[in-house]
Motif scaffolding. Structure first.
Motif, PDB file in Angstrom:
ATOM      1  N   VAL A 101       0.872  -1.169   0.000  1.00  0.00           N
ATOM      2  CA  VAL A 101       0.000   0.000   0.000  1.00  0.00           C
ATOM      3  C   VAL A 101       0.912   1.223   0.000  1.00  0.00           C
ATOM      4  O   VAL A 101       1.560   1.528   0.995  1.00  0.00           O
ATOM      5  CB  VAL A 101      -0.922   0.014   1.237  1.00  0.00           C
ATOM      6  CG1 VAL A 101      -1.860   1.218   1.191  1.00  0.00           C
ATOM      7  CG2 VAL A 101      -1.727  -1.274   1.308  1.00  0.00           C
ATOM      8  N   SER A 102       0.972   1.901  -1.120  1.00  0.00           N
ATOM      9  CA  SER A 102       1.911   3.002  -1.283  1.00  0.00           C
ATOM     10  C   SER A 102       1.607   4.145  -0.324  1.00  0.00           C
ATOM     11  O   SER A 102       0.448   4.512  -0.120  1.00  0.00           O
ATOM     12  CB  SER A 102       1.883   3.516  -2.720  1.00  0.00           C
ATOM     13  OG  SER A 102       2.662   4.689  -2.847  1.00  0.00           O
ATOM     14  N   PRO A 139      -2.040  12.461  -1.251  1.00  0.00           N
ATOM     15  CA  PRO A 139      -0.971  13.347  -0.765  1.00  0.00           C
ATOM     16  C   PRO A 139      -0.683  13.234   0.725  1.00  0.00           C
ATOM     17  O   PRO A 139       0.459  13.436   1.141  1.00  0.00           O
ATOM     18  CB  PRO A 139      -1.496  14.740  -1.127  1.00  0.00           C
ATOM     19  CG  PRO A 139      -2.354  14.502  -2.323  1.00  0.00           C
ATOM     20  CD  PRO A 139      -3.007  13.173  -2.074  1.00  0.00           C
ATOM     21  N   ASP A 140      -1.685  12.901   1.551  1.00  0.00           N
ATOM     22  CA  ASP A 140      -1.445  12.881   2.993  1.00  0.00           C
ATOM     23  C   ASP A 140      -1.568  11.494   3.609  1.00  0.00           C
ATOM     24  O   ASP A 140      -1.529  11.344   4.829  1.00  0.00           O
ATOM     25  CB  ASP A 140      -2.407  13.837   3.712  1.00  0.00           C
ATOM     26  CG  ASP A 140      -3.867  13.540   3.413  1.00  0.00           C
ATOM     27  OD1 ASP A 140      -4.726  14.230   3.975  1.00  0.00           O
ATOM     28  OD2 ASP A 140      -4.146  12.633   2.615  1.00  0.00           O
ATOM     29  N   PHE A 141      -1.686  10.440   2.793  1.00  0.00           N
ATOM     30  CA  PHE A 141      -1.864   9.111   3.368  1.00  0.00           C
ATOM     31  C   PHE A 141      -0.617   8.616   4.086  1.00  0.00           C
ATOM     32  O   PHE A 141      -0.698   7.876   5.050  1.00  0.00           O
ATOM     33  CB  PHE A 141      -2.266   8.096   2.295  1.00  0.00           C
ATOM     34  CG  PHE A 141      -2.258   6.676   2.783  1.00  0.00           C
ATOM     35  CD1 PHE A 141      -3.177   6.262   3.741  1.00  0.00           C
ATOM     36  CD2 PHE A 141      -1.324   5.754   2.322  1.00  0.00           C
ATOM     37  CE1 PHE A 141      -3.173   4.965   4.217  1.00  0.00           C
ATOM     38  CE2 PHE A 141      -1.314   4.450   2.785  1.00  0.00           C
ATOM     39  CZ  PHE A 141      -2.244   4.056   3.737  1.00  0.00           C
ATOM     40  N   GLY A 142       0.561   9.033   3.645  1.00  0.00           N
ATOM     41  CA  GLY A 142       1.797   8.542   4.219  1.00  0.00           C
ATOM     42  C   GLY A 142       1.917   8.776   5.707  1.00  0.00           C
ATOM     43  O   GLY A 142       2.650   8.072   6.398  1.00  0.00           O
ATOM     44  N   ALA A 143       1.188   9.749   6.237  1.00  0.00           N
ATOM     45  CA  ALA A 143       1.257  10.039   7.664  1.00  0.00           C
ATOM     46  C   ALA A 143       0.458   9.048   8.501  1.00  0.00           C
ATOM     47  O   ALA A 143       0.668   8.945   9.710  1.00  0.00           O
ATOM     48  CB  ALA A 143       0.747  11.458   7.936  1.00  0.00           C
ATOM     49  N   TYR A 144      -0.457   8.319   7.858  1.00  0.00           N
ATOM     50  CA  TYR A 144      -1.317   7.403   8.603  1.00  0.00           C
ATOM     51  C   TYR A 144      -0.580   6.076   8.822  1.00  0.00           C
ATOM     52  O   TYR A 144      -0.694   5.137   8.054  1.00  0.00           O
ATOM     53  CB  TYR A 144      -2.633   7.172   7.858  1.00  0.00           C
ATOM     54  CG  TYR A 144      -3.581   8.328   7.983  1.00  0.00           C
ATOM     55  CD1 TYR A 144      -4.691   8.253   8.811  1.00  0.00           C
ATOM     56  CD2 TYR A 144      -3.361   9.510   7.296  1.00  0.00           C
ATOM     57  CE1 TYR A 144      -5.567   9.319   8.945  1.00  0.00           C
ATOM     58  CE2 TYR A 144      -4.228  10.590   7.428  1.00  0.00           C
ATOM     59  CZ  TYR A 144      -5.328  10.476   8.245  1.00  0.00           C
ATOM     60  OH  TYR A 144      -6.180  11.534   8.392  1.00  0.00           O
ATOM     61  N   GLY A 202      -9.021  -7.000  -1.487  1.00  0.00           N
ATOM     62  CA  GLY A 202      -7.775  -6.651  -0.823  1.00  0.00           C
ATOM     63  C   GLY A 202      -6.555  -6.559  -1.700  1.00  0.00           C
ATOM     64  O   GLY A 202      -5.441  -6.359  -1.196  1.00  0.00           O
ATOM     65  N   LEU A 203      -6.701  -6.679  -3.032  1.00  0.00           N
ATOM     66  CA  LEU A 203      -5.551  -6.575  -3.921  1.00  0.00           C
ATOM     67  C   LEU A 203      -5.063  -5.142  -4.063  1.00  0.00           C
ATOM     68  O   LEU A 203      -3.860  -4.876  -4.024  1.00  0.00           O
ATOM     69  CB  LEU A 203      -5.896  -7.154  -5.305  1.00  0.00           C
ATOM     70  CG  LEU A 203      -5.966  -8.678  -5.393  1.00  0.00           C
ATOM     71  CD1 LEU A 203      -6.501  -9.105  -6.752  1.00  0.00           C
ATOM     72  CD2 LEU A 203      -4.591  -9.290  -5.140  1.00  0.00           C
ATOM     73  N   THR A 204      -5.989  -4.214  -4.237  1.00  0.00           N
ATOM     74  CA  THR A 204      -5.641  -2.798  -4.366  1.00  0.00           C
ATOM     75  C   THR A 204      -6.506  -1.981  -3.408  1.00  0.00           C
ATOM     76  O   THR A 204      -7.606  -2.404  -3.029  1.00  0.00           O
ATOM     77  CB  THR A 204      -5.847  -2.298  -5.808  1.00  0.00           C
ATOM     78  OG1 THR A 204      -7.233  -2.465  -6.180  1.00  0.00           O
ATOM     79  CG2 THR A 204      -4.971  -3.073  -6.780  1.00  0.00           C
ATOM     80  N   TRP A 205      -6.006  -0.786  -3.043  1.00  0.00           N
ATOM     81  CA  TRP A 205      -6.656   0.015  -2.013  1.00  0.00           C
ATOM     82  C   TRP A 205      -6.742   1.480  -2.398  1.00  0.00           C
ATOM     83  O   TRP A 205      -5.880   2.006  -3.103  1.00  0.00           O
ATOM     84  CB  TRP A 205      -5.883  -0.116  -0.692  1.00  0.00           C
ATOM     85  CG  TRP A 205      -5.890  -1.505  -0.138  1.00  0.00           C
ATOM     86  CD1 TRP A 205      -5.038  -2.529  -0.485  1.00  0.00           C
ATOM     87  CD2 TRP A 205      -6.801  -2.044   0.809  1.00  0.00           C
ATOM     88  NE1 TRP A 205      -5.373  -3.665   0.207  1.00  0.00           N
ATOM     89  CE2 TRP A 205      -6.433  -3.400   1.010  1.00  0.00           C
ATOM     90  CE3 TRP A 205      -7.882  -1.509   1.521  1.00  0.00           C
ATOM     91  CZ2 TRP A 205      -7.125  -4.229   1.898  1.00  0.00           C
ATOM     92  CZ3 TRP A 205      -8.557  -2.341   2.405  1.00  0.00           C
ATOM     93  CH2 TRP A 205      -8.186  -3.681   2.583  1.00  0.00           C
ATOM     94  N   SER A 206      -7.813   2.124  -1.923  1.00  0.00           N
ATOM     95  CA  SER A 206      -7.947   3.574  -2.013  1.00  0.00           C
ATOM     96  C   SER A 206      -8.059   4.113  -0.589  1.00  0.00           C
ATOM     97  O   SER A 206      -8.283   3.354   0.356  1.00  0.00           O
ATOM     98  CB  SER A 206      -9.182   3.971  -2.835  1.00  0.00           C
ATOM     99  OG  SER A 206     -10.365   3.453  -2.233  1.00  0.00           O
TER     100      SER A 206
END
Length: 372
Positions: free
Chosen positions: A199-200, A205-210, A251-255
């Protein structure tokens, strides 16, 4: 042959979550017996029968898992919280809708010191002999004979928070990676082998903080191939909006999306979620001070309603209408909620998708509720 819609309330505790570095500490209290409530399908909109306590283990135990399947299979699991069996994990299963239970045990990979906090993400099953546990310490263990024998099938750099069967063959386990990322691993052969799903951090833009997955096996909800999973940034002020990872391909790809409309009320993490279909779902959201509140979505989790007051009085303290679990029954307009009303354990039922609520009779000595 008639099928019974049976709801099992596992009385446990409402977990509070604090942060210590990159690890979470969960403070929990003792528990009481499980409760059983049955409703026949032809009377599905009638008043529910009272909860009936079922004493399976000593009062110095905590139940964390309670699952029911339409074939009559019931799974209950927890741990002892006092010496000399401190931290011993155990479970019960029933093949006859909860009439008779068989006990089994499974390994605890944590020290007795951490076992008291019950870092116990839960067990997963499809309602048959295969049972899988994702341990907080980073182990995945699997039994194919109702818990008689266990094999370690995965060891990863992760603090697991939950595990769930998506279909008969597909299983998903998730948690917090030691590399400060949300960790998701997937099996397509009933837990025999596992593959991590990337999961990239650049999902938005702000997902990396979670960096944290919401704790507990009930922060994941499944309808068909659609999966919703709660995640959050921090439980310390200032908080971020409660986040949701969503997959529509098992569960293969996520949003990723944020429940931004809840941020103003400091609602930082989904504590529990339950979807009745691909669009309509209910979520219990934790706030600073842990005044959990109930919310509803009608667009698949993109936006959420303001607080749903189950009783007429507004929520003004952590123990007034303190909700902890929600369960929507697919194919109906029925929703069950459990928690506290004042200082007393309570549960409620709605037969019109949450528009109005009826309080159910709940024994006064059952403690806090952990699973519906």
């Amino acid at each position: 042959m008639k099928k019974f819609a049976q709801f099992f309330l596992i009385v446990l505790m409402v977990s509070s979550v604090a942060l210590s570095g990159n690890k979470r500490i969960k403070d929990e209290v003792d528990v009481k017996p499980i409760l059983l409530n049955t409703t026949q399908p032809e009377n599905i909109n009638a008043a529910s029968s009272p909860w009936v306590p079922i004493a399976l283990e000593t009062p110095t135990s905590q139940y964390k898992v309670g699952e029911y399947f339409s074939n009559g299979f019931v799974l209950v699991a927890g741990a002892r919280t006092t010496a000399p069996l401190l931290g011993n994990y155990y479970g019960y299963y029933s093949k006859d809708h909860g009439t008779n239970f068989t006990k089994f045990s499974f390994p605890n990979f944590q020290s007795s010191a951490t076992s008291t906090s019950m870092r116990f993400p839960g067990l997963a099953t499809w309602g048959d002999s295969v049972i899988i546990n994702a341990d907080y310490a980073g182990y995945i263990i699997r039994s194919t004979n109702w818990g008689v024998k266990w094999d370690t099938v995965g060891i990863t750099g992760v603090f697991f928070d939950g595990i769930r069967f998506i279909s008969k063959d597909t299983v998903l386990a998730y948690g917090d990676g030691i590399d400060s990322t949300i960790y998701i691993t997937r099996s397509t052969n009933r837990g025999a082998t596992w593959t991590r799903v990337t999961v990239s951090s650049k999902l938005t833009p702000d997902f990396g903080a979670y960096m944290f997955a919401s704790a507990g096996s009930k922060t994941i909800s499944v309808f068909g191939n659609t999966i919703w999973m709660g995640c959050y940034l921090s439980s310390s002020a200032p908080v971020s909006a409660a986040g949701i990872l969503k997959s529509t391909d098992a569960g293969l790809t996520w949003s990723f999306t944020k429940a931004a409309n809840l941020l103003a009320k400091n609602r930082f993490s989904f504590f529990n979620m339950s979807f009745k279909d691909a669009n309509v779902g209910y979520g219990i959201v934790a706030t600073l001070g842990y005044i959990n509140t109930l919310h509803k979505t009608t667009d698949g989790g993109a936006t959420w309603s303001d607080t749903i007051n189950i009783a007429p009085a507004p929520i003004t303290s952590p123990l007034q209408q303190q909700v902890s679990q929600v369960q929507a029954l697919p194919g109906t307009s029925i929703v069950h909620v459990s928690g506290f009303d004042g200082t007393n354990p309570a549960s409620w039922k709605s037969i019109n998708d949450g528009a109005t609520w009826t309080k159910l009779v709940t024994p006064a000595n059952t403690g806090a509720q952990a699973s519906l």
